[in-house]
Design a protein around this motif. Structure first.
Motif, PDB file in Angstrom:
ATOM      1  N   GLN A  54      -3.527  12.983  -4.127  1.00 48.37           N
ATOM      2  CA  GLN A  54      -2.062  13.164  -4.177  1.00 48.37           C
ATOM      3  C   GLN A  54      -1.475  13.154  -2.772  1.00 48.37           C
ATOM      4  O   GLN A  54      -0.403  12.595  -2.537  1.00 48.37           O
ATOM      5  N   ARG A  55      -2.188  13.756  -1.831  1.00 49.19           N
ATOM      6  CA  ARG A  55      -1.680  13.796  -0.444  1.00 49.19           C
ATOM      7  C   ARG A  55      -1.608  12.383   0.131  1.00 49.19           C
ATOM      8  O   ARG A  55      -0.628  12.003   0.764  1.00 49.19           O
ATOM      9  N   VAL A  56      -2.674  11.614  -0.105  1.00 47.96           N
ATOM     10  CA  VAL A  56      -2.701  10.243   0.426  1.00 47.96           C
ATOM     11  C   VAL A  56      -1.606   9.413  -0.235  1.00 47.96           C
ATOM     12  O   VAL A  56      -0.866   8.673   0.436  1.00 47.96           O
ATOM     13  N   PHE A  57      -1.462   9.578  -1.544  1.00 47.28           N
ATOM     14  CA  PHE A  57      -0.453   8.828  -2.294  1.00 47.28           C
ATOM     15  C   PHE A  57       0.939   9.123  -1.721  1.00 47.28           C
ATOM     16  O   PHE A  57       1.740   8.221  -1.493  1.00 47.28           O
ATOM     17  N   GLN A  58       1.177  10.396  -1.462  1.00 48.66           N
ATOM     18  CA  GLN A  58       2.487  10.799  -0.928  1.00 48.66           C
ATOM     19  C   GLN A  58       2.744  10.155   0.448  1.00 48.66           C
ATOM     20  O   GLN A  58       3.848   9.680   0.722  1.00 48.66           O
ATOM     21  N   ILE A  59       1.720  10.127   1.279  1.00 53.08           N
ATOM     22  CA  ILE A  59       1.886   9.541   2.616  1.00 53.08           C
ATOM     23  C   ILE A  59       2.168   8.037   2.498  1.00 53.08           C
ATOM     24  O   ILE A  59       3.112   7.521   3.095  1.00 53.08           O
ATOM     25  N   LEU A  60       1.346   7.363   1.695  1.00 54.76           N
ATOM     26  CA  LEU A  60       1.494   5.902   1.607  1.00 54.76           C
ATOM     27  C   LEU A  60       2.810   5.497   0.945  1.00 54.76           C
ATOM     28  O   LEU A  60       3.290   4.386   1.144  1.00 54.76           O
ATOM     29  N   ASN A  61       3.360   6.397   0.133  1.00 53.41           N
ATOM     30  CA  ASN A  61       4.625   6.055  -0.524  1.00 53.41           C
ATOM     31  C   ASN A  61       5.842   6.582   0.211  1.00 53.41           C
ATOM     32  O   ASN A  61       6.954   6.540  -0.305  1.00 53.41           O
ATOM     33  N   SER A  62       5.625   7.046   1.418  1.00 51.57           N
ATOM     34  CA  SER A  62       6.770   7.566   2.172  1.00 51.57           C
ATOM     35  C   SER A  62       7.481   6.423   2.895  1.00 51.57           C
ATOM     36  O   SER A  62       6.933   5.322   3.036  1.00 51.57           O
ATOM     37  N   LYS A  63       8.659   6.713   3.373  1.00 49.82           N
ATOM     38  CA  LYS A  63       9.480   5.726   4.094  1.00 49.82           C
ATOM     39  C   LYS A  63       8.720   5.162   5.298  1.00 49.82           C
ATOM     40  O   LYS A  63       8.839   3.977   5.626  1.00 49.82           O
ATOM     41  N   LEU A  64       7.919   6.017   5.935  1.00 54.04           N
ATOM     42  CA  LEU A  64       7.183   5.598   7.143  1.00 54.04           C
ATOM     43  C   LEU A  64       6.309   4.378   6.867  1.00 54.04           C
ATOM     44  O   LEU A  64       6.130   3.520   7.732  1.00 54.04           O
ATOM     45  N   PHE A  65       5.767   4.282   5.640  1.00 53.51           N
ATOM     46  CA  PHE A  65       4.797   3.219   5.338  1.00 53.51           C
ATOM     47  C   PHE A  65       5.426   1.994   4.671  1.00 53.51           C
ATOM     48  O   PHE A  65       4.695   1.103   4.215  1.00 53.51           O
ATOM     49  N   GLU A  66       6.764   1.929   4.626  1.00 58.04           N
ATOM     50  CA  GLU A  66       7.408   0.803   3.932  1.00 58.04           C
ATOM     51  C   GLU A  66       7.015  -0.546   4.523  1.00 58.04           C
ATOM     52  O   GLU A  66       6.710  -1.483   3.796  1.00 58.04           O
ATOM     53  N   LYS A  67       6.994  -0.638   5.857  1.00 55.31           N
ATOM     54  CA  LYS A  67       6.672  -1.925   6.483  1.00 55.31           C
ATOM     55  C   LYS A  67       5.205  -2.281   6.280  1.00 55.31           C
ATOM     56  O   LYS A  67       4.859  -3.454   6.170  1.00 55.31           O
ATOM     57  N   VAL A  68       4.355  -1.247   6.268  1.00 53.20           N
ATOM     58  CA  VAL A  68       2.915  -1.485   6.104  1.00 53.20           C
ATOM     59  C   VAL A  68       2.654  -2.221   4.798  1.00 53.20           C
ATOM     60  O   VAL A  68       1.840  -3.145   4.734  1.00 53.20           O
ATOM     61  N   LYS A  69       3.355  -1.805   3.763  1.00 56.24           N
ATOM     62  CA  LYS A  69       3.101  -2.398   2.439  1.00 56.24           C
ATOM     63  C   LYS A  69       3.406  -3.888   2.420  1.00 56.24           C
ATOM     64  O   LYS A  69       2.833  -4.636   1.634  1.00 56.24           O
ATOM     65  N   GLU A  70       4.314  -4.320   3.308  1.00 60.61           N
ATOM     66  CA  GLU A  70       4.630  -5.757   3.367  1.00 60.61           C
ATOM     67  C   GLU A  70       3.479  -6.538   4.005  1.00 60.61           C
ATOM     68  O   GLU A  70       3.094  -7.590   3.517  1.00 60.61           O
ATOM     69  N   VAL A  71       2.929  -5.992   5.111  1.00 61.54           N
ATOM     70  CA  VAL A  71       1.875  -6.746   5.821  1.00 61.54           C
ATOM     71  C   VAL A  71       0.478  -6.464   5.287  1.00 61.54           C
ATOM     72  O   VAL A  71      -0.440  -7.269   5.478  1.00 61.54           O
ATOM     73  N   CYS A  72       0.319  -5.331   4.621  1.00 58.25           N
ATOM     74  CA  CYS A  72      -1.019  -4.972   4.132  1.00 58.25           C
ATOM     75  C   CYS A  72      -0.878  -4.414   2.710  1.00 58.25           C
ATOM     76  O   CYS A  72      -0.945  -3.204   2.501  1.00 58.25           O
ATOM     77  N   PRO A  73      -0.663  -5.316   1.724  1.00 62.27           N
ATOM     78  CA  PRO A  73      -0.375  -4.842   0.368  1.00 62.27           C
ATOM     79  C   PRO A  73      -1.519  -4.023  -0.246  1.00 62.27           C
ATOM     80  O   PRO A  73      -1.275  -3.189  -1.106  1.00 62.27           O
ATOM     81  N   ASN A  74      -2.747  -4.266   0.209  1.00 57.76           N
ATOM     82  CA  ASN A  74      -3.873  -3.508  -0.370  1.00 57.76           C
ATOM     83  C   ASN A  74      -4.241  -2.280   0.471  1.00 57.76           C
ATOM     84  O   ASN A  74      -5.407  -1.874   0.530  1.00 57.76           O
ATOM     85  N   VAL A  75      -3.219  -1.705   1.118  1.00 59.17           N
ATOM     86  CA  VAL A  75      -3.465  -0.547   1.991  1.00 59.17           C
ATOM     87  C   VAL A  75      -4.189   0.594   1.250  1.00 59.17           C
ATOM     88  O   VAL A  75      -5.048   1.265   1.825  1.00 59.17           O
ATOM     89  N   HIS A  76      -3.883   0.771  -0.044  1.00 57.03           N
ATOM     90  CA  HIS A  76      -4.527   1.843  -0.825  1.00 57.03           C
ATOM     91  C   HIS A  76      -6.043   1.693  -0.848  1.00 57.03           C
ATOM     92  O   HIS A  76      -6.768   2.676  -0.862  1.00 57.03           O
TER      93      HIS A  76
END
Ligand SMILES: CCCCCCCCCCCCCCCCCCCCCCCCCC(=O)SCCNC(=O)CCNC(=O)[C@H](O)C(C)(C)COP(=O)(O)OP(=O)(O)OC[C@H]1O[C@@H](n2cnc3c(N)ncnc32)[C@H](O)[C@@H]1OP(=O)(O)O
Ligand SMILES: NC(=O)C1=CN([C@@H]2O[C@H](COP(=O)(O)OP(=O)(O)OC[C@H]3O[C@@H](n4cnc5c(N)ncnc54)[C@H](OP(=O)(O)O)[C@@H]3O)[C@@H](O)[C@H]2O)C=CC1
Length: 515
Positions: A54-76
């Motif tokens: 849950q902690r990791v999920f919360q971090i990855l879904n935060s505003k801070l990680f929005e750009k990451v998801k574009e360049v690294c969609p499989n970040v999870h």
């Protein structure tokens, strides 16, 4: 192509303290600039009823990680959270996880620490010294390890005025301290703490210094570097300006000033405010990771990540700019209008604490009681004043940190790396940075909506009117009491009233004549 970004491609990286302020920004940057990295192992403990996932999920879904998801969609898939509590032996890591960490890790970034100024010596030593020692022991068993980067603080030697990029020894060996804390009871530890920390202000700075000594002593033939950031603040540029998510350092005091709780502070306006944006620290950290692994310096290099000697700003300028920003972008539901004074001596500080902090809190609590609500402001104010008193040491002194290693590293980078991993603080425009910081505190920390600004301004106007009304009433009451007691005051009052009466009569007579 950035050499540093390419270096982290395909690597297995271990981060401690990844759920903290700096750790999150470090992970974000790594994923964004090196999306082809193999895996990031993070040592996490469950907290506040949340599991690791849950902690990791919360971090990855935060505003801070929005750009990451574009360049690294499989970040999870590239992040592997491993249960670990740095307070436990072997960190409580399972055998399988430990095996994987030992056999796969290429780079370690050790960010975890207790940063509380009021921690007990036992807990601060456990986290900032013993845990560092254990991590180094783990690291020494990693065949693929290329670099170990330890995050310390520029204030680990704050008992000195000029600080070089070297490890200074503490009078008592860390091993002796660790051993004695095992058998001493808490009461004795509390008694000897002031003697051990000596002229440092708290257990935090002391144990961070011990942590550095441990790094030096246990380095063996590993490639190790130490980074010493000063006061870490919101992001300057990346992934966007002004991001901050905890109250540490100046952030909590900025809120306290914006909400009108903090109206005066014992601070030296001309003292250097050695703030450093968190993204600058992270860029230097990644550059140091690359340099240490590739160039393998013969000894453990220390890098100062500070702003004071390259681009100084002082507390006076900073405080002024914080208040100027609150004029344009006020916080919602302020207790009083933002206004703050620097005081420099103890008497004025006590006076201002009584008049500007404690008295309004008592009056407000009285009002809450009258309206059938639970009083709380005095408690909030006492905690704030306690926090401020712990910060005083850092806002009434200036330090000089040499930055030879940091500047040397800058000159080693290619122009592309200097751009992508920019840690040249000379380019920082303080006024712009502070404005973004204040805005970031409002948006990301307090989660206030920008649409509420007109209402917040209205609220401040109401507070101003209440303030005028209150002062007028106070003056009239004081005057009334004085008149009742003193003949002199009565004479003055009689003189003023008759003067006003004569003036008005003259004015009325002359205006009647004109007509
Ligand atoms: C000068 C300008 C003047 C301006 C004048 C006016 C102008 C305008 C305004 C001013 C603008 C400019 C900046 C000013 C100066 C900045 C100085 C920075 C110096 C930093 C030096 C760092 C050097 C070393 C750097 C490092 O290397 S390390 C990183 C630094 N490490 C820390 O910063 C940890 C500190 N913290 C703790 O040590 C614990 O937090 C503890 C405090 C014991 C509470 O502890 P406790 O009360 O037990 O419990 P908590 O749960 O923690 O908090 C309980 C309650 O306090 C609240 N609260 C926690 N924190 C803070 C905080 N900061 N500020 C405010 N509130 C805070 C929390 O909201 C909760 O409120 P509530 O819910 O009760 O309402
Ligand atoms: N912030 C600053 O102004 C400065 C910080 N530094 C240094 O930078 C580093 C990072 O600081 P920062 O990110 O601000 O600090 P934070 O307090 O935000 O983060 C601390 C991290 O350490 C972890 N941690 C603490 N205790 C344990 C434990 N028992 N087991 C596992 N993990 C634990 C926390 O995990 P959890 O989320 O579970 O609590 C968190 O991830 C520290 O080494 C600090 O000394 C140096 C100079 C200034």
């Amino acid at each position: 192509m950035s050499m540093i970004a390419a270096f982290y491609g395909g690597k297995s990286i271990l981060i401690t303290g990844a759920t903290g302020f700096m750790g999150k920004v470090l992970m974000e940057k790594l994923f964004r600039t090196s999306p082809d990295l193999k895996v990031i192992y993070i040592l996490v403990r469950p907290k506040a009823g949340q599991t690791l996932q849950q902690r990791v999920f919360q971090i990855l879904n935060s505003k801070l990680f929005e750009k990451v998801k574009e360049v690294c969609p499989n970040v999870h898939e590239k992040i592997r959270a491993i249960y670990a509590d740095l307070n436990q032996n072997d960190f409580g890591i399972s055998k399988e996880d430990m095996q994987e960490l030992l056999s796969c890790t290429n780079i370690i970034f050790h960010c975890a620490a207790t940063v509380r100024f009021d921690d007990t010596l036992r807990h601060a030593v456990q986290l900032n010294v013993t845990a560092t020692q254990q991590l180094l022991l783990m690291a020494s068993q990693m065949p693929k390890l290329e670099a170990f980067i330890h995050i310390s603080t520029a204030f680990s030697n704050c008992n000195l005025k000029h600080i070089d990029e070297v490890i200074y020894p503490c009078p008592v060996e860390p091993k002796k301290i660790i051993d004695s804390l095992e058998w001493l009871d808490d009461a004795i530890i509390d008694e000897i703490t002031p003697k051990l920390i000596g002229d440092r202000p708290n257990t935090y700075t002391y144990t961070k210094a011990l942590g550095e000594m441990v790094v030096q002593q246990e380095s063996g033939n590993m490639n190790i570097a130490i980074i010493r950031p000063s006061i870490v603040g919101a992001t300057w540029q990346e992934p966007f300006p002004g991001w901050v998510d905890n109250l540490n350092g100046p952030s909590g005091l900025i809120i306290a000033a914006g909400k009108g709780f903090l109206r005066a502070i014992k601070a030296t306006p001309m003292a250097v405010a050695d703030l450093i944006p968190v993204d600058t620290v992270v860029n230097l950290t990644l550059a140091v990771g690359w340099y240490t692994a590739v160039h393998r310096p013969k000894s453990t290099l220390v890098y100062h990540c500070t702003s004071g000697n390259l681009n100084p700003c002082n507390w006076g300028k900073m405080g002024f700019q914080v208040l100027a920003t609150f004029e344009k972008i006020p916080l919602e539901r302020a207790f009083r209008r933002p206004y703050a004074d620097f005081t420099t001596n103890n008497f004025t500080t006590q006076y201002r604490n009584a008049v500007s902090h404690r008295a309004p809190a008592i009056i407000y609590d009285f009002y809450l009681r009258l309206t059938g609500r639970k009083p709380r402001m005095t408690k909030v104010m006492n905690r704030l004043l306690r926090t401020v008193s712990m910060m005083e040491y850092f806002i009434n002194r200036s330090w000089e940190w040499s930055t030879y290693n940091t500047e040397m590293l800058m000159s080693e980078l290619s122009p592309e790396d200097q751009r992508v991993f920019n840690f040249d603080v000379r380019q920082l425009n303080w006024l712009e940075y502070i404005e973004n910081y204040v805005l970031g505190v409002k948006k990301y920390l307090l989660k206030e909506d920008m649409a509420g600004i007109p209402e917040a301004k209205q609220h401040l106007k109401r507070l101003r009117n209440i303030h005028y009304l209150f002062n007028t009433a106070l003056f009239l009451i004081a005057w009334r009491l004085l008149i009742a007691r003193s003949q002199m005051a009565r004479n003055v009052w009689f003189f003023i009233v008759s003067f006003c009466y004569k003036f008005l009569s003259y004015f009325r007579a002359s205006s009647t004549l004109k007509v």
